[in-house]
Design an enzyme around this catalytic site. Structure first.
Site, mmCIF file in Angstrom:
data_model
loop_
_atom_site.group_PDB
_atom_site.id
_atom_site.type_symbol
_atom_site.label_atom_id
_atom_site.label_comp_id
_atom_site.label_asym_id
_atom_site.label_seq_id
_atom_site.Cartn_x
_atom_site.Cartn_y
_atom_site.Cartn_z
ATOM 1 N N PRO A 69 0.806 11.674 -3.127
ATOM 2 C CA PRO A 69 0.049 10.561 -3.678
ATOM 3 C C PRO A 69 -0.268 9.527 -2.594
ATOM 4 O O PRO A 69 0.622 9.083 -1.873
ATOM 5 C CB PRO A 69 0.997 9.985 -4.741
ATOM 6 C CG PRO A 69 1.885 11.127 -5.106
ATOM 7 C CD PRO A 69 2.074 11.896 -3.844
ATOM 8 N N GLU A 70 -1.546 9.186 -2.471
ATOM 9 C CA GLU A 70 -1.963 8.159 -1.526
ATOM 10 C C GLU A 70 -2.391 6.929 -2.317
ATOM 11 O O GLU A 70 -2.185 6.864 -3.531
ATOM 12 C CB GLU A 70 -3.077 8.706 -0.631
ATOM 13 C CG GLU A 70 -2.614 9.892 0.219
ATOM 14 C CD GLU A 70 -3.685 10.426 1.157
ATOM 15 O OE1 GLU A 70 -4.725 9.763 1.325
ATOM 16 O OE2 GLU A 70 -3.476 11.515 1.729
#
Length: 272
Positions: A2-3
């Site tokens: 997840p960014e």
């Protein structure tokens, strides 16, 4: 992993369902994440009402009058709601249980590289957050800032913009995409990029991240938002994950190299 867009999507998905609710129980089935979940999490948080949520980089802050719960999703973590008393699956490590008949917030993390921490201090002064660079979608992240920061730096521009001390949240996927959109080759030295091209890069970072948030992030393997739905930005990826395929602009076959142990895909014709 997840960014920033995925973390922002998660925050937006859970915020309205948490604010104003009173936490009555924390079920910790697996305390050993990246760092051990300390017992004080139960004693300090239980009985507290959630006042608001915020994000700093890839960290989510769930705030109460007494302190802040800091959550990082790591490589494979996610937060989503389940009906109260829903039996956990193997990788469902923590439940946050609230008063009433509403859903519970569940944290799942197959690789256990995420983090769940508690602080009673200003959460932005925490050791994990206080050295972070500006948020990329704010006015603090601008060409004057980035150009000055890059001056004299002899490192690839992709590595440079992925440094969270320079700017937060520009992870591997979005660094690839922003550099392609800006027409800058990822291995060009950061200190050698002109101010004109740096301005274009700043604009493209903002555009790519904003579009990704609008699409709910990018689902490659594990990510789902707080509503349990995948992100759809994958359909708009121009270079990431497309090595060996034709460039969407010039049709030249995209090149893949490794930079800092990460996959980097670019067009040797469109990016200079």
């Amino acid at each position: 992993m997840p960014e920033l867009p995925e973390v922002e999507t998660t925050l937006r998905g859970i915020e309205a369902h948490l604010v104003g609710r009173k936490l009555v129980q924390v079920d910790i089935r697996q305390p050993q994440l990246r760092w051990l979940i300390t017992p004080e999490l139960r004693t300090e948080m239980v009985g507290q009402e959630i006042t608001h949520l915020s994000r700093r980089g890839k960290y989510i802050g769930i705030h109460t009058a007494k302190g802040t719960l800091i959550i990082h999703l790591g490589m494979s973590g996610s937060l989503y709601f389940v009906p109260a008393n829903t039996p956990p699956l193997f990788h469902d490590h923590v439940d946050f249980c609230f008063a009433g008949d509403g859903d519970w917030l569940r944290y799942t993390d197959p690789r256990r590289f995420g983090a769940i921490l508690w602080t009673t201090e200003d959460w932005q002064t925490h050791d994990l957050l206080r050295h972070l660079g500006p948020e990329p979608l704010t006015d603090d992240f601008n060409v004057d800032y980035l150009y000055a920061k890059a001056k004299g730096r002899k490192m690839p521009i992709k590595t440079f913009i992925m440094d969270s001390k320079v700017v937060v949240g520009v992870g591997n996927i979005y660094a690839n995409e922003a550099l392609f959109k800006a027409g800058i080759r990822p291995n060009r030295m950061a200190g050698n990029i002109s101010k004109v091209r740096m301005r274009k890069l700043v604009e493209c970072i903002k555009i790519v991240l904003a579009n990704a948030i609008k699409q709910g992030g990018t689902t490659l393997k594990d990510f789902v938002g707080g509503d349990g739905k995948p992100g759809y930005f994958k359909q708009e990826l121009a270079v990431y994950g497309r090595a060996g395929l034709p460039c969407t602009q010039c049709q030249k076959v995209l090149t893949e190299v490794r930079q800092a142990q990460r996959s980097t895909v670019y067009c040797a014709k469109c990016q200079t």
